[in-house]
Design a protein around this motif. Structure first.
Motif, short mmCIF file in Angstrom:
data_model
loop_
_atom_site.label_atom_id
_atom_site.label_comp_id
_atom_site.label_asym_id
_atom_site.label_seq_id
_atom_site.Cartn_x
_atom_site.Cartn_y
_atom_site.Cartn_z
N ARG A 169 28.22 55.46 69.63
CA ARG A 169 29.49 55.78 68.99
C ARG A 169 29.31 55.89 67.47
O ARG A 169 28.36 55.34 66.91
CB ARG A 169 30.54 54.70 69.27
N VAL A 170 30.21 56.59 66.83
CA VAL A 170 30.30 56.62 65.37
C VAL A 170 31.11 55.39 64.97
O VAL A 170 32.17 55.13 65.55
CB VAL A 170 30.98 57.90 64.87
N HIS A 171 30.64 54.64 63.99
CA HIS A 171 31.27 53.34 63.74
C HIS A 171 31.50 53.09 62.25
O HIS A 171 30.69 53.47 61.40
CB HIS A 171 30.40 52.21 64.31
N TYR A 172 32.61 52.37 61.97
CA TYR A 172 32.94 51.95 60.61
C TYR A 172 33.42 50.50 60.64
O TYR A 172 34.44 50.19 61.27
CB TYR A 172 34.04 52.84 60.02
N SER A 173 32.66 49.62 59.98
CA SER A 173 33.04 48.22 59.83
C SER A 173 33.26 47.93 58.35
O SER A 173 32.54 48.47 57.49
CB SER A 173 31.93 47.27 60.32
N ALA A 174 34.22 47.05 58.06
CA ALA A 174 34.41 46.53 56.71
C ALA A 174 34.30 45.02 56.77
O ALA A 174 34.84 44.39 57.68
CB ALA A 174 35.76 46.94 56.14
N GLU A 175 33.60 44.43 55.80
CA GLU A 175 33.49 42.98 55.71
C GLU A 175 33.63 42.57 54.25
O GLU A 175 32.92 43.08 53.38
CB GLU A 175 32.17 42.48 56.28
N ILE A 176 34.53 41.64 54.00
CA ILE A 176 34.85 41.26 52.63
C ILE A 176 33.96 40.15 52.10
O ILE A 176 33.84 39.95 50.89
CB ILE A 176 36.35 40.86 52.55
N LYS A 212 24.77 56.79 62.74
CA LYS A 212 26.17 57.08 62.44
C LYS A 212 27.02 55.80 62.42
O LYS A 212 28.24 55.85 62.61
CB LYS A 212 26.73 58.07 63.45
N VAL A 213 26.37 54.69 62.18
CA VAL A 213 27.05 53.39 62.11
C VAL A 213 27.10 52.95 60.65
O VAL A 213 26.08 52.86 59.99
CB VAL A 213 26.34 52.34 62.97
N HIS A 214 28.33 52.68 60.15
CA HIS A 214 28.55 52.37 58.75
C HIS A 214 29.10 50.96 58.61
O HIS A 214 30.05 50.58 59.32
CB HIS A 214 29.57 53.33 58.14
N ILE A 215 28.54 50.19 57.69
CA ILE A 215 29.09 48.88 57.34
C ILE A 215 29.35 48.89 55.83
O ILE A 215 28.44 49.22 55.05
CB ILE A 215 28.12 47.73 57.69
N VAL A 216 30.58 48.55 55.44
CA VAL A 216 30.93 48.58 54.02
C VAL A 216 31.35 47.19 53.56
O VAL A 216 31.88 46.39 54.35
CB VAL A 216 32.07 49.59 53.74
#
Length: 343
Positions: free
Chosen positions: A318-325, A22-26
């Motif tokens: 934990r449920v996670h959301y990261s953004a990296e440009i 449930k860990v997201h990296i966008v």
């Protein structure tokens, strides 16, 4: 999703999102993703410091308030009274952004000092030229979204609303002690107007609510209600405050060396060259997530970098959301998450 294990490959369009459990990296600007993420229990901001440390980092902290404002607006829109924001920056950078955070409803809780120790400078600070003591610290500042209660055109704090509802019931303040089952704590702590106010625990709140609705003026019922139809429950009251768990022995000064050794991510083929100038210790990242959330809660990291927050969230369930440009950081963050073994 296709593999991105070859860090020299360009990303395809379908490789903009990586998910493990449930860990997201966008890949991309967090401003383009906030509306697609669920409401956060924790936001960890580790963005620009205003030191021209990477492409897109302003050259001076003086413009950080303007830079961060659209992100703060988005955080405020998504946050609830349970949300805690941890804002990493230099002391100067934070000072410039603090006013914007207050403007959009974030309340200061505490300033935590990350002390990297004397080894961080290793005698390389030219004090004769800089004319100041060497800097070995950063700050991680804790903010919360305090609950607001609307009564007509008036907006009340939790403290104001509690007393307002009790007085509206027509009951004497002294009866609150009887309702709560205490000698004088209800009037001295829970219903006071001064700075000595304490938020009543959910079970005490439930007793106050039951008493007011049983013995208060029938014409004003229900008391302690947000919709005018039913009183708040103990569980709903608990969700009006951010979570916080203090580990024994931990203060607001965090003595922890800069990341080095196996934890430090190096530039491929350049063993002694760190990839990211300001990689945060996994230990500190885990600390702030544990302090302000429970397993299953949602953690946001809008400026992912090497996505240490994603690693910590995965480890802690934990449920996670990261953004990296930055595509390079994004690919390496994926490799970290793919190969990390939380066992």
């Amino acid at each position: 999703m296709q593999s991105v294990s070859n860090l020299g490959l360009a990303l395809d369009s379908d490789e903009r999102v990586f998910v493990r459990d449930k860990v997201h990296i966008v890949l991309g600007d967090a401003l383009d993703w906030y509306d697609q993420w669920p409401s956060p229990t924790v936001i960890i901001s580790d963005g620009p410091y205003g030191i021209a440390g990477f492409p897109g980092d302003p050259p001076t902290p003086d413009v950080l308030a303007e830079w961060y404002e659209p992100h703060i607006v988005a955080w405020s829109k998504a946050a609830t009274p349970v949300t805690t924001l941890w804002f990493w920056n230099s002391e100067h950078g934070w000072a410039n952004v603090h006013g914007v955070l207050q403007k959009y409803g974030w309340s200061f809780v505490n300033c935590h000092i990350w002390n990297k120790g004397i080894s961080h400078i290793a005698g390389n600070s030219n004090t004769k030229t800089l004319r100041k003591y060497p800097v070995v610290t950063e700050v991680c500042v804790q903010y919360v979204r305090r609950a607001e209660f609307r009564v007509g055109h008036r907006v009340m704090t939790m403290q104001e609303w509690l007393r307002y509802e009790w007085e509206r019931s027509g009951l004497p303040l002294s009866k609150a002690n009887e309702a709560a089952g205490v000698k004088n704590a209800a009037t001295r702590k829970y219903l006071t107007k001064d700075h000595l106010w304490y938020c009543p625990p959910p079970d005490v709140f439930e007793r106050l609510v039951a008493y007011a609705n049983q013995y208060g003026d029938p014409n004003g019922r229900p008391y302690f209600s947000l919709d005018g139809k039913r009183p708040l429950t103990a569980k709903e009251w608990a969700n009006m405050r951010p979570k916080f768990y203090c580990e024994p022995g931990v203060t607001n000064v965090w003595d922890e060396p800069s990341v080095r050794g196996p934890e430090r991510i190096k530039v491929p083929d350049r063993i002694n060259k760190a990839l990211h100038a300001n990689q945060k210790p996994l230990k500190l990242t885990e600390r702030i997530i544990r302090a302000s959330s429970d397993p299953g809660d949602v953690v946001w990291a809008p400026f992912g970098g090497l996505c240490t927050e994603a690693i910590a969230s995965h480890k802690l369930g934990r449920v996670h959301y990261s953004a990296e440009i930055n595509p390079r950081y994004f690919k390496i963050a994926i490799e970290r998450l793919k190969t990390y073994d939380r066992s």
